[in-house]
Design an enzyme around this catalytic site. Structure first.
Site, short mmCIF file in Angstrom:
data_model
loop_
_atom_site.label_atom_id
_atom_site.label_comp_id
_atom_site.label_asym_id
_atom_site.label_seq_id
_atom_site.Cartn_x
_atom_site.Cartn_y
_atom_site.Cartn_z
N LYS A 143 -12.78 -6.66 -7.87
CA LYS A 143 -13.37 -6.99 -6.58
C LYS A 143 -14.81 -7.43 -6.82
CE LYS A 143 -10.67 -3.81 -3.70
NZ LYS A 143 -9.58 -3.53 -4.64
N LYS A 196 0.85 -1.19 0.00
CA LYS A 196 0.00 0.00 0.00
C LYS A 196 0.89 1.24 0.00
CE LYS A 196 -4.22 -1.68 0.15
NZ LYS A 196 -5.25 -1.35 -0.89
#
Length: 387
Positions: free
Chosen positions: A292, A182
């Site tokens: 997703k 991240k």
């Protein structure tokens, strides 16, 4: 009272739901802020074979249908999906009665649609005594047999260079050979030092991805990509806001208008959910797409998007929105139905402090074995089906 399944899989009798809340083991730092808790809804759909059963009363009791009970999960994550309140409202329109001939709207309430469509698909696969992956592949026209195992990456949250490198090294020691870091919560120079520390800690054989969650503007993104080019990244995910498809395309082209550059590849995530796969492909905005199922409205829609991307020469990667075990298991089946899928972001169960049930898809040596029982996972979720 019965209604037809919108996908023609037979009559559906009743749907019921219950809410849940799961804390993460520790906050997951992202450019959009820390994720600390996941709240959603477990959904059960009972299918009958004779068409004579009445819908349930919505209080958690099962109906008297004699077909399979399918499980679904709707776990919204604002920014990718609708809010929890909007998800609940969409499910309330169905709760405790026969499901109508349409599921919740995928564009406005994708998490709600995910939960209902997954429950329907699980029930249908269980009725057919087939794995969910096989059922999904068959319905999508995939001729290749779904995989028995799916490669996965580890996710490393925001932290100092030392903390990030230590977490990355632990993941590699556990058998992962692909890591997603991240980035975007700090300035570019700080993130470059974090990536440098990880590359030095894990060596050149481990694939590295970086996920900025749309944190940068065009100038910052270009500076970041130039600085990160030294670390052989597989791709940088969503370096720009979701709507900036032209900017993503420009980053891919670099100094070679009309052609992908030799720099860091670009992956689109939020852009796919927000703008749609056709817009992303038409703009030439991505070398890879991160899918997703919760944000796309269900396993069936996620697989369709993956196949559309693959047909355009863009690599699909399946991941989660830090879902509970039911949705994570479904995402494993989606990934298994994609031929020769790249490492996927499905090793997220360990991020939760507790879960709805034991995980039937544990990670071993950087892979997840696809459950072999009918539907989602055979008898793994029987207690959840009986609430």
């Amino acid at each position: 009272m019965t209604a037809d399944d919108p996908r023609g899989q037979g009559p559906v009798h009743a749907m019921r739901r219950r809410s849940f809340a799961l804390d993460l083991t520790r906050p997951l730092g992202t450019a959009r802020g820390a994720i600390r808790r996941r709240e959603g809804f477990l959904i059960a759909v009972e299918r009958g074979s004779d068409g004579d059963d009445e819908g349930g009363d919505g209080d958690g009791a099962g109906s008297d249908g004699d077909g399979a009970v399918g499980l679904g999960e709707a776990t919204p994550l604002p920014g990718w999906t609708e809010s929890r309140e909007a998800c609940a409202a969409a499910l309330d329109e169905l709760d405790g009665r026969a499901i109508p001939g349409s599921t919740p709207d995928a564009a406005s309430t994708p998490a709600a649609r995910h939960g209902v469509s997954l429950a329907l698909a699980d029930a249908a696969a269980r009725d057919a005594e087939a794995r969910l992956a096989d059922r999904l592949a068959d319905e999508a026209g995939v001729t290749a047999t779904p995989a028995d195992a799916v490669p996965v990456n580890a996710t490393v949250g925001d932290g100092s260079p030392g903390e990030t490198a230590a977490e990355a090294k632990r993941a590699v020691d556990e058998g992962f050979d692909c890591l997603k870091l991240k980035v975007g919560a700090r300035d570019v120079d700080a993130d470059v030092e974090r990536v440098r520390a990880v590359r030095e800690a894990v060596g050149d054989a481990v694939a590295l991805r970086a996920d900025a969650n749309g944190a940068w503007d065009r100038e910052t993104a270009r500076r970041a990509l130039d600085a990160l080019a030294d670390f052989d990244l597989a791709y940088v995910e969503q370096p720009l806001p979701a709507d900036d498809l032209d900017g993503l395309a420009a980053l891919r082209e670099g100094d070679r208008p009309g052609r992908p550059s030799d720099g860091v590849p670009i992956a689109a995530d939020e852009s796919v959910a927000g703008r749609g796969i056709d817009a992303v492909l038409d703009a030439g905005a991505a070398d890879a797409v991160v899918l997703k199922p919760m944000a796309l409205g269900g396993p069936d829609r996620a697989l369709a998007v993956a196949l559309r991307a693959r047909s355009a020469g863009v690599d699909p990667v399946v991941t989660t929105t830090i879902d509970a075990v039911v949705a994570r298991t479904a995402a494993v089946h989606v990934a298994a139905a994609i031929p020769d899928v790249s490492p996927c972001g499905l090793a997220t169960g360990s991020l939760l402090d507790e879960d709805l049930a034991p995980d039937p898809c544990p990670v071993a040596d950087g892979q997840i074995a696809v459950p072999t029982g009918p539907g989602l996972a055979g008898g793994a979720f029987e207690d959840l089906r009986r609430w």
